[in-house]
Design an enzyme around this catalytic site. Structure first.
Site, PDB file in Angstrom:
ATOM      1  CB  CYS A  91      -1.030  -0.193   1.225  1.00  0.00           C
ATOM      2  SG  CYS A  91      -2.025  -1.518   1.327  1.00  0.00           S
ATOM      3  CG  HIS A 231      -3.417   3.367   2.659  1.00  0.00           C
ATOM      4  ND1 HIS A 231      -4.157   2.886   1.470  1.00  0.00           N
ATOM      5  CD2 HIS A 231      -3.385   1.799   3.421  1.00  0.00           C
ATOM      6  CE1 HIS A 231      -4.368   1.747   1.380  1.00  0.00           C
ATOM      7  NE2 HIS A 231      -3.975   0.991   2.502  1.00  0.00           N
ATOM      8  CG  ASN A 261      -6.811  -1.425   1.462  1.00  0.00           C
ATOM      9  OD1 ASN A 261      -6.128  -0.604   0.655  1.00  0.00           O
ATOM     10  ND2 ASN A 261      -6.482  -1.841   2.515  1.00  0.00           N
TER      11      ASN A 261
HETATM   12  O1  UT7 Z   1      -3.745  -1.878   3.365  1.00  0.00           O
HETATM   13  C1  UT7 Z   1      -3.002  -1.780   4.526  1.00  0.00           C
HETATM   14  C2  UT7 Z   1      -3.301  -2.784   5.452  1.00  0.00           C
HETATM   15  N1  UT7 Z   1      -4.680  -3.283   5.888  1.00  0.00           N
HETATM   16  C3  UT7 Z   1      -5.036  -2.577   7.000  1.00  0.00           C
HETATM   17  O2  UT7 Z   1      -4.693  -1.480   7.313  1.00  0.00           O
HETATM   18  C4  UT7 Z   1      -6.426  -3.290   7.675  1.00  0.00           C
HETATM   19  C5  UT7 Z   1      -5.953  -3.410   8.887  1.00  0.00           C
HETATM   20  N2  UT7 Z   1      -6.921  -3.754   9.656  1.00  0.00           N
HETATM   21  C6  UT7 Z   1      -8.325  -3.580   9.729  1.00  0.00           C
HETATM   22  O3  UT7 Z   1      -9.005  -2.622   9.126  1.00  0.00           O
HETATM   23  C7  UT7 Z   1      -9.441  -4.566  10.694  1.00  0.00           C
HETATM   24  O4  UT7 Z   1      -8.313  -4.939  11.625  1.00  0.00           O
HETATM   25  C8  UT7 Z   1     -10.376  -5.084  10.167  1.00  0.00           C
HETATM   26  C9  UT7 Z   1     -11.413  -4.206   9.586  1.00  0.00           C
HETATM   27  C10 UT7 Z   1      -9.669  -5.990   9.067  1.00  0.00           C
HETATM   28  C11 UT7 Z   1     -11.018  -6.062  11.332  1.00  0.00           C
HETATM   29  O5  UT7 Z   1     -11.578  -5.078  12.027  1.00  0.00           O
HETATM   30  P1  UT7 Z   1     -11.389  -5.376  13.703  1.00  0.00           P
HETATM   31  O6  UT7 Z   1     -12.218  -4.417  14.568  1.00  0.00           O
HETATM   32  O7  UT7 Z   1      -9.688  -5.341  14.018  1.00  0.00           O
HETATM   33  O8  UT7 Z   1     -11.971  -6.787  13.867  1.00  0.00           O
HETATM   34  P2  UT7 Z   1     -10.991  -8.249  14.487  1.00  0.00           P
HETATM   35  O9  UT7 Z   1     -10.167  -8.575  13.395  1.00  0.00           O
HETATM   36  O10 UT7 Z   1     -10.603  -8.006  15.862  1.00  0.00           O
HETATM   37  O11 UT7 Z   1     -12.371  -9.209  14.446  1.00  0.00           O
HETATM   38  C12 UT7 Z   1     -13.427  -9.063  15.479  1.00  0.00           C
HETATM   39  C13 UT7 Z   1     -14.342 -10.158  14.905  1.00  0.00           C
HETATM   40  C14 UT7 Z   1     -13.797 -11.466  14.752  1.00  0.00           C
HETATM   41  O12 UT7 Z   1     -14.738 -12.273  15.460  1.00  0.00           O
HETATM   42  P3  UT7 Z   1     -14.240 -13.003  16.918  1.00  0.00           P
HETATM   43  O13 UT7 Z   1     -13.335 -13.871  16.595  1.00  0.00           O
HETATM   44  O14 UT7 Z   1     -14.310 -12.117  17.892  1.00  0.00           O
HETATM   45  O15 UT7 Z   1     -15.675 -13.925  17.023  1.00  0.00           O
HETATM   46  C15 UT7 Z   1     -13.625 -11.642  13.219  1.00  0.00           C
HETATM   47  O16 UT7 Z   1     -13.836 -13.084  12.964  1.00  0.00           O
HETATM   48  O17 UT7 Z   1     -15.125  -9.709  13.783  1.00  0.00           O
HETATM   49  C16 UT7 Z   1     -15.063 -10.833  13.032  1.00  0.00           C
HETATM   50  N3  UT7 Z   1     -15.138 -10.570  11.629  1.00  0.00           N
HETATM   51  C17 UT7 Z   1     -16.250 -10.157  10.858  1.00  0.00           C
HETATM   52  N4  UT7 Z   1     -17.423 -10.278  11.378  1.00  0.00           N
HETATM   53  C18 UT7 Z   1     -18.133  -9.771  10.300  1.00  0.00           C
HETATM   54  C19 UT7 Z   1     -13.707 -10.216  10.892  1.00  0.00           C
HETATM   55  N5  UT7 Z   1     -14.219  -9.980   9.581  1.00  0.00           N
HETATM   56  C20 UT7 Z   1     -15.724  -9.639   9.566  1.00  0.00           C
HETATM   57  C21 UT7 Z   1     -16.667  -9.303   8.657  1.00  0.00           C
HETATM   58  N6  UT7 Z   1     -17.923  -9.327   9.034  1.00  0.00           N
HETATM   59  N7  UT7 Z   1     -16.397  -8.977   7.414  1.00  0.00           N
END
Ligand code: UT7
Length: 304
Positions: A91, A231, A261
C-alpha cells in the site's frame, strides 16, 4: 458482500468506513487502469507520452510476474523515450515511487517522471474470506513529477520498512519458497492473507510516525497541514493518525466509503479526486501517508 460471506453491511461500515468497492471486469487488467490514469495525468501536465523519461509503478498486482507492469504500460502508451520499473511496497508503493522519483529529479538523471499506483486487488482476493474480501477494491491513480523553478512541490518524504512482520499481510504461495509446481496435496495459497487486528495496531502507530517524521523534515507541524490525504484502509486508522498528528477530520480527504482499500492506488486516487474537485489550492500543504504489507510505511509533504 452479505450474499457471499458471513458479514453485514452494518459491521463493515462501522468497523471500516467502507460501503462500496470498484471491481474490474474479467477482461480489464492493471495495465488498462494504469494507462487510463496515466493518460489523464500526462494531459493535465500539458505533456505528451513521448516527454516521459521514467515510468515508476507501485503495484503488487502486475499483469505478469515478468516483465514489469511499467514495461507493459510503456508499450501500450508507446513511451519509448523512458526507462520503466515497478516498485513493490504494497500500500506504500505509490509514496515509495514518489520518493524515488523525487530523488531522481533532484539528481538530474530523469526530468519528467510518470508515477502510477495501481491495483487489481480483486485478482488476489479470496472471496470466501470475510477477513479480507470486504475491504479491497481495484483502481489506479497517477501523477507526473518534474522540476519547478519556485518553492512549491515535494518538501519532504519519509520511507521505512520492517521485514520482521512479513506474515501479517502476505501471499504464502507462488514465490520461490513455495512455487506452484511444488505444492502437492493442498490448495495453493495464492490469495492475500492478513492478520487484521495486528496490522491495525501497527498501522495506527506507523502512519502517525511517518506523518510526523515527514512534517519534521519539512520544518512543519500538523497545524500547517491544509489536507491530510491518507491511505484509505480503515476510517478508524485514519482518525487515529489525524489525531496523533493534530489534524482535525475536516482537513482529512476521505473517499474510503466509495472505493475501499485499493492499496498503492489509494493515495493517488484520493489526491486526484481532491484536485479535480477543486479542493486543493496553490500553496496548500498536503500531507500524504500510507502503510502496508512488508511491513512498509511512508509519507510525503507537498506544497501544492
Ligand atoms: O492496507 C494496509 C493494510 N490493511 C489494513 O490497514 C487493515 C487493518 N485492519 C483492519 O482494518 C481491521 O483489523 C479489520 C477491519 C480487518 C477487522 O476489524 P477489527 O475491529 O480489527 O476486527 P477483528 O479482526 O478484531 O475481529 C473481530 C471479530 C472477529 O470475530 P470473533 O473472533 O471476535 O468472534 C472476526 O472474525 O469480527 C469478525 N470479523 C467479521 N465479522 C463480520 C472479521 N471480519 C468480519 C466481517 N464481517 N467481514
Amino acid at each position: 458482500m452479505e450474499k457471499i460471506v458471513d458479514t453485514s453491511d452494518e459491521w463493515i461500515l462501522s468497523r471500516t468506513g467502507i460501503s462500496e468497492r470498484r471491481i474490474c471486469a474479467d477482461n480489464e487488467f492493471s495495465s488498462d487502469m494504469a494507462v487510463n490514469a496515466a493518460q489523464k495525468a500526462i494531459a493535465m501536465a500539458g505533456l505528451t507520452p513521448a516527454d516521459i523519461d521514467l515510468i515508476l509503478i507501485g503495484t503488487v498486482t502486475p499483469d505478469y510476474r515478468v516483465p514489469s507492469l511499467a514495461c507493459i504500460v510503456q508499450k501500450k502508451m508507446e513511451m519509448y523515450n523512458s526507462a520503466a520499473m515497478d516498485i513493490v511496497a504494497a500500500c506504500a508503493g505509490f509514496l515509495n515511487g514518489l520518493a524515488v522519483g523525487n530523488a531522481f529529479i533532484k539528481s538530474g538523471q530523469f526530468r519528467k517522471i510518470l508515477i502510477i499506483g495501481v491495483e487489481k486487488l480483486s485478482s488476489i482476493t479470496d472471496y470466501k474470506d470475510r477477513n479480507t474480501c470486504v475491504l479491497f477494491g481495484d483502481g489506479a491513480g497517477a501523477v507526473v513529477l518534474e522540476e519547478t523553478a519556485d518553492d512549491r512541490g515535494i518538501l519532504s518524504t519519509y520511507l521505512k520498512s520492517d521485514g520482521r512482520f512479513t506474515e501479517l499481510l502476505w501471499i504464502p504461495d507462488g514465490g520461490t519458497i513455495n512455487p506452484c509446481q511444488k505444492i502437492k496435496g493442498r490448495d495453493a495459497e495464492v490469495y492475500l492473507k492478513m492478520n487484521g487486528s495486528e496490522v491495525f495496531k501497527h498501522a495506527v502507530r506507523m502512519m502517525g510516525e511517518a506523518s510526523l517524521k515527514a512534517l519534521h523534515s519539512a520544518g512543519l507541524t500538523g497545524k500547517d497541514v491544509t489536507w491530510l490525504i491518507p491511505h484509505q484502509a480503515n476510517i478508524r486508522i485514519i482518525e487515529s493518525t489525524a489525531k496523533r498528528v493534530g489534524i482535525s477530520m475536516d482537513r482529512v480527504y476521505l473517499n474510503i466509503a466509495m472505493y475501499g482499500n485499493t492499496s498503492s492506488a489509494s493515495v493517488p486516487m484520493a489526491l486526484d479526486e481532491a484536485n479535480r474537485a477543486g479542493r486543493l489550492k496553490k500553496n496548500d500543504i498536503i500531507l500524504m501517508t500510507a502503510f502496508g504489507g512488508g511491513l512498509t510505511w511512508a509519507s510525503a509533504v507537498v506544497r501544492w
